[in-house]
Design a protein around this motif. Structure first.
Motif, PDB file in Angstrom:
ATOM      1  N   ALA A  61      35.103  43.569  97.084  1.00  0.00           N
ATOM      2  CA  ALA A  61      36.287  42.899  96.641  1.00  0.00           C
ATOM      3  C   ALA A  61      37.156  42.450  97.797  1.00  0.00           C
ATOM      4  N   GLY A  62      37.882  41.462  97.794  1.00  0.00           N
ATOM      5  CA  GLY A  62      38.783  41.261  99.006  1.00  0.00           C
ATOM      6  C   GLY A  62      38.166  40.520  99.999  1.00  0.00           C
ATOM      7  N   THR A  63      36.713  40.240 100.129  1.00  0.00           N
ATOM      8  CA  THR A  63      35.965  39.703 101.119  1.00  0.00           C
ATOM      9  C   THR A  63      35.218  38.518 100.716  1.00  0.00           C
ATOM     10  N   THR A  64      34.623  37.727 101.577  1.00  0.00           N
ATOM     11  CA  THR A  64      33.713  36.454 101.409  1.00  0.00           C
ATOM     12  C   THR A  64      32.638  36.902 102.399  1.00  0.00           C
ATOM     13  N   ALA A  65      31.526  35.931 101.944  1.00  0.00           N
ATOM     14  CA  ALA A  65      30.128  36.140 102.899  1.00  0.00           C
ATOM     15  C   ALA A  65      29.874  34.360 102.814  1.00  0.00           C
ATOM     16  N   THR A  66      29.195  34.142 103.833  1.00  0.00           N
ATOM     17  CA  THR A  66      28.456  33.085 104.167  1.00  0.00           C
ATOM     18  C   THR A  66      27.086  33.319 104.115  1.00  0.00           C
ATOM     19  N   VAL A  67      26.252  33.021 103.239  1.00  0.00           N
ATOM     20  CA  VAL A  67      24.688  33.368 102.952  1.00  0.00           C
ATOM     21  C   VAL A  67      23.977  32.172 103.722  1.00  0.00           C
ATOM     22  N   HIS A  68      23.032  32.559 104.332  1.00  0.00           N
ATOM     23  CA  HIS A  68      22.265  31.370 105.050  1.00  0.00           C
ATOM     24  C   HIS A  68      20.585  31.471 104.503  1.00  0.00           C
ATOM     25  N   LEU A  69      20.190  30.496 103.851  1.00  0.00           N
ATOM     26  CA  LEU A  69      19.007  30.449 103.245  1.00  0.00           C
ATOM     27  C   LEU A  69      18.044  29.218 103.700  1.00  0.00           C
ATOM     28  N   PRO A  70      16.670  29.410 103.666  1.00  0.00           N
ATOM     29  CA  PRO A  70      15.928  28.198 104.110  1.00  0.00           C
ATOM     30  C   PRO A  70      15.889  27.161 103.263  1.00  0.00           C
TER      31      PRO A  70
END
Length: 124
Positions: A61-70
């Motif tokens: 909660a309160g965070t974000t993420a950038t997900v890298h996928l092929p």
């Protein structure tokens, strides 16, 4: 382990924003890892088969993420739906041979169809 194999990389202090960039080409068929941040637990669980992979990401909660996928965005699904329709997605970008998906807090399951071997750049 949480950085290299699980791909959890801090981009902002306290993991307020972090990257999820697992090493899918490490020779393993699955990895489960987590990291305790000041906001809560960030977690990654991925499995790889010959034709694709599944990646489960937990964003505190309160965070974000950038997900890298092929692969191109058309080969990646979020909770069974196209990326653009995924709840919690705030951005989708394609760069070189990967798709980058920015997500808010929650737990997400991505699936990707693999088109061949993927070289992973671990410099961040």
């Amino acid at each position: 382990m949480y950085r290299r194999l699980g791909g959890l990389w801090r981009l902002e202090p306290g993991y307020r924003h972090f990257a999820v960039r697992p090493d899918f080409g490490c020779g393993l068929t699955w990895v489960r890892t987590r990291h305790e941040t000041v906001y809560g637990t960030a977690a990654v669980f991925w499995t790889r088969k010959s034709d694709g992979l599944t990646l489960e990401v937990t964003v505190p909660a309160g965070t974000t993420a950038t997900v890298h996928l092929p692969g191109p965005a058309g080969n990646v699904r979020l909770d069974g739906a196209p990326l653009e329709l995924g709840e919690g997605v705030s951005g989708v970008a394609t760069r070189d041979d990967e798709v980058q998906v920015t997500i808010g807090s929650g737990t997400y399951t991505f699936t990707a169809t693999l088109m061949g071997p993927r070289k992973v750049d671990l410099t961040m």
